[in-house]
Design an enzyme around this catalytic site. Structure first.
Site, PDB file in Angstrom:
ATOM      1  N   ASP A 168      14.269  34.797  85.400  1.00 53.92           N
ATOM      2  CA  ASP A 168      13.177  34.191  84.660  1.00 53.92           C
ATOM      3  C   ASP A 168      13.518  32.541  84.351  1.00 53.92           C
ATOM      4  OD1 ASP A 168      11.038  33.183  82.838  1.00 53.92           O
ATOM      5  OD2 ASP A 168      11.019  34.499  81.189  1.00 53.92           O
ATOM      6  N   GLU A 194      13.543  29.944  81.772  1.00 56.26           N
ATOM      7  CA  GLU A 194      13.590  30.066  80.131  1.00 56.26           C
ATOM      8  C   GLU A 194      15.196  29.912  79.772  1.00 56.26           C
ATOM      9  OE1 GLU A 194      11.394  30.996  80.885  1.00 56.26           O
ATOM     10  OE2 GLU A 194       9.439  30.047  80.346  1.00 56.26           O
ATOM     11  N   HIS A 235       8.055  33.087  74.078  1.00 56.41           N
ATOM     12  CA  HIS A 235       6.196  32.956  74.197  1.00 56.41           C
ATOM     13  C   HIS A 235       6.722  34.811  75.017  1.00 56.41           C
ATOM     14  CE1 HIS A 235       7.391  31.910  78.249  1.00 56.41           C
ATOM     15  NE2 HIS A 235       6.757  32.325  79.080  1.00 56.41           N
ATOM     16  N   GLU A 257       9.461  40.387  77.074  1.00 57.31           N
ATOM     17  CA  GLU A 257       8.619  40.306  77.594  1.00 57.31           C
ATOM     18  C   GLU A 257      10.383  41.002  78.325  1.00 57.31           C
ATOM     19  OE1 GLU A 257       8.887  36.443  80.468  1.00 57.31           O
ATOM     20  OE2 GLU A 257       7.009  35.702  78.858  1.00 57.31           O
TER      21      GLU A 257
HETATM   22 ZN   LIG Z   1       9.764  34.196  80.764  1.00 63.31          ZN
END
Ligand SMILES: [Zn+2]
Length: 305
Positions: free
Chosen positions: A36, A38, A144, A162
């Site tokens: 990912d 972030e 998020h 996630e």
């Molecule tokens: Zn993500």
């Protein structure tokens, strides 16, 4: 005497051969890396994580560098096959030319298993690189879950982000999640679903935007070392799908709370999706991959606009 020495020699040679012969666990490992954006070293701005942002070009290079550190470590730890899955946004951030040439790359977000596309029971270890905290965490860079529409995701009574959702899928296949990199909150949250996971904190979240970044070279060195050690130590676990308690293992009840009522309303078009509050739906599926696919449809492929 000579004959006896020969026998002894043969014995020593045999013992040495047995000592260096690879046991099944030492043979080449197959490693899956979900990347990912972030939680990548050096990243903390919207203009870095959004395709087309002013600093996006820089950020995707940073993303490749963290991924490469994990790939190098995985190979040093005994991997002979590494599959990388681009797991951010449109999932076309990693450029193949930036990636360690030994790794294969899955690219593009139109896939049923999203951040975990391509994982199956043939893998020996899973690594999460660049992960972030779950939705509504009071602290955690870009916290998020899935997309901006989700307020909370609960699988079998447990709120997950996630990393938690993806770990549940890996557990279904019996592949251990051995390592996670990201900010301190993401790493801490991962331990809720994978208590023994090796965490590499590449930055400290001050709130949901500001961060204290570790020096890049130092962070990448630690990613490489951790990947090497955790892949070398990886042992497969019994897949959840065949565990004794069939009723529990084969029942996944998912509750999704959204930030508005639009998606829940139309989601009831799937007959098994129940509206349990104006902003919340619930459904039950009999396998985690099956549940995962529907979760993904609900947060990503319904657009009220
Ligand atoms: Zn993500």
């Amino acid at each position: 005497m000579i004959q006896r020495n020969l026998v002894t020699c043969a014995g020593i040679v045999l013992a040495l051969a047995l000592a260096v012969a690879p046991t099944p666990a030492q043979q080449g490992k197959k490693v899956y890396i979900s990347v990912d954006m972030e939680g990548i070293s050096g990243i903390n701005g919207d203009d870095q994580t959004a395709a087309g942002g002013a600093e996006y070009g820089r950020a995707r290079k940073l993303m490749a560098e963290d991924a490469n550190a994990a790939i190098r470590g995985a190979f040093e730890g005994g991997a002979t096959d590494v599959l990388v899955n681009d797991s951010h946004g449109g999932q076309r951030n990693l450029l193949p030319e930036d990636l360690d040439p030994r790794a294969r790359l899955i690219s593009h977000s139109f896939k049923r298993h999203g951040m975990m596309e391509g994982l199956d029971e043939s893998f020996d270890a899973v690594i999460f690189v660049g992960y972030h905290a779950k939705a509504d965490s009071p602290r955690g860079v870009f916290a998020h879950t899935g997309s901006g529409v989700v307020k909370d995701l609960v699988v079998n009574g447990k709120s997950v982000g996630e990393g938690g959702m993806n770990a549940r899928l890996a557990q279904w296949f019996g592949v251990p999640v051995v390592m996670v990199t990201g900010d301190d909150v993401a790493v801490e949250q991962q331990k809720e679903t994978v208590p023994n996971v090796r965490g590499v904190v590449v930055k400290r979240a001050i709130n949901t935007r500001a961060v204290e970044l570790r020096p890049l070279a130092e962070a990448r060195r630690e990613i490489q070392t951790a990947a090497r050690e955790s892949v070398a130590a990886a042992t497969t676990v019994p897949p959840e799908r065949v565990r004794g308690d069939v009723v529990r293992a084969n029942s996944y009840t998912v509750r999704m709370q959204f930030r508005n009522v639009n998606i829940p309303e139309v989601a009831t078009a799937f007959t098994e999706v129940r509206l349990v509050a104006p902003d919340t739906v619930e459904f039950t599926r009999t396998s985690m991959p099956d549940a995962y696919r529907l979760i993904r449809v609900l947060y990503r492929f319904i657009n009220p606009d």
